[in-house]
Write a protein that holds these residues in place. Structure first.
Motif, PDB file in Angstrom:
ATOM      1  N   GLU A   1       0.828  -1.206   0.000  1.00 29.95           N
ATOM      2  CA  GLU A   1       0.000   0.000   0.000  1.00 29.95           C
ATOM      3  C   GLU A   1       0.862   1.256   0.000  1.00 29.95           C
ATOM      4  O   GLU A   1       0.549   2.240  -0.690  1.00 29.95           O
ATOM      5  N   ALA A   2       1.963   1.245   0.785  1.00 29.51           N
ATOM      6  CA  ALA A   2       2.857   2.408   0.818  1.00 29.51           C
ATOM      7  C   ALA A   2       3.514   2.630  -0.539  1.00 29.51           C
ATOM      8  O   ALA A   2       3.603   3.770  -1.020  1.00 29.51           O
ATOM      9  N   ASN A   3       3.962   1.549  -1.172  1.00 28.57           N
ATOM     10  CA  ASN A   3       4.584   1.678  -2.491  1.00 28.57           C
ATOM     11  C   ASN A   3       3.594   2.184  -3.536  1.00 28.57           C
ATOM     12  O   ASN A   3       3.949   2.986  -4.412  1.00 28.57           O
ATOM     13  N   ALA A   4       2.346   1.716  -3.448  1.00 32.63           N
ATOM     14  CA  ALA A   4       1.327   2.170  -4.404  1.00 32.63           C
ATOM     15  C   ALA A   4       1.064   3.664  -4.232  1.00 32.63           C
ATOM     16  O   ALA A   4       0.898   4.396  -5.223  1.00 32.63           O
ATOM     17  N   ALA A   5       1.038   4.132  -2.971  1.00 37.33           N
ATOM     18  CA  ALA A   5       0.803   5.557  -2.726  1.00 37.33           C
ATOM     19  C   ALA A   5       1.950   6.396  -3.277  1.00 37.33           C
ATOM     20  O   ALA A   5       1.734   7.451  -3.899  1.00 37.33           O
ATOM     21  N   ILE A   6       3.189   5.942  -3.090  1.00 41.60           N
ATOM     22  CA  ILE A   6       4.343   6.688  -3.592  1.00 41.60           C
ATOM     23  C   ILE A   6       4.352   6.708  -5.122  1.00 41.60           C
ATOM     24  O   ILE A   6       4.654   7.735  -5.751  1.00 41.60           O
TER      25      ILE A   6
END
Length: 198
Positions: free
Chosen positions: A83-88
């Motif tokens: 989820e963090a990678n998708a947001a970045i």
């Protein structure tokens, strides 16, 4: 001839017999349960507690349960990272689209310094709408006069000796810096006040 007893009408021929009573039923039609004592209730609770304790002991000795917990924790960590990678990645995609338009914001800043954005004029209204659009996209500006110089945020394009300066500070902002979330679009270009010798 046998003597027959005379009975009055409606008299029960088996008056000496006690009629059998049917068990009372509650409103739901089920047979009432026997009354439970406090000892019965406490005994049942203790039995349940003992069963739970036994189950806990079994769980503690179960190697498959440890594996399940480990896999659950690993999946939770993987999901957070994903989820963090998708947001970045989303922020980076937006940054790539917005970066070429930062020169428009630079022009608005210069016009404001020269007094061309007088409140109430059509040009000032347009500038306000443009800046509001960038803010809704998530673009944030940074770089203000007087803040401490940070090479991670500021690009020093000039150093100005200023008597009494103990720590490098931003003396003037040539171009604001911008970021979207964790993604930096560009650093702020600033003039830095440094200590003057003698």
């Amino acid at each position: 001839m046998a003597h027959e007893e005379q009975r009055t009408p409606g008299e029960n021929p088996n008056a000496d017999e006690v009629p059998a009573q049917e068990p009372e039923s509650n409103d739901s039609g089920s047979v009432p349960q026997p009354d439970l004592t406090v000892d019965d209730i406490l005994g049942a609770e203790q039995s349940e507690a003992a069963a739970e304790a036994g189950a806990s002991a079994d769980d503690a000795n179960n190697p498959y349960l440890d594996d399940l917990r480990r896999l659950t924790a690993e999946y939770a960590n993987y999901r957070k990272r994903t989820e963090a990678n998708a947001a970045i990645e989303k922020q980076r995609a937006t940054a790539a689209a917005v970066a070429p338009m930062l020169t428009v914001l630079d022009d608005l800043d210069r016009a404001e310094k020269h007094g061309d954005l007088t409140e109430g004029t059509p040009f000032a209204t347009i500038a306000q709408k443009i800046r509001g659009t960038f803010e809704r996209i998530g673009v944030q500006s940074f770089g203000e006069v007087g803040e401490n110089f940070d090479p991670q945020l500021h690009e020093a394009i000039a150093q100005v000796p200023v008597p009494g300066t103990e720590q490098h500070t931003v003396l003037d902002v040539i171009e604001r810096g911008y970021r979207i979330g964790e993604v930096e679009l560009r650093p702020a270009k600033v003039a830095v006040a440094v200590g003057a010798d003698g």
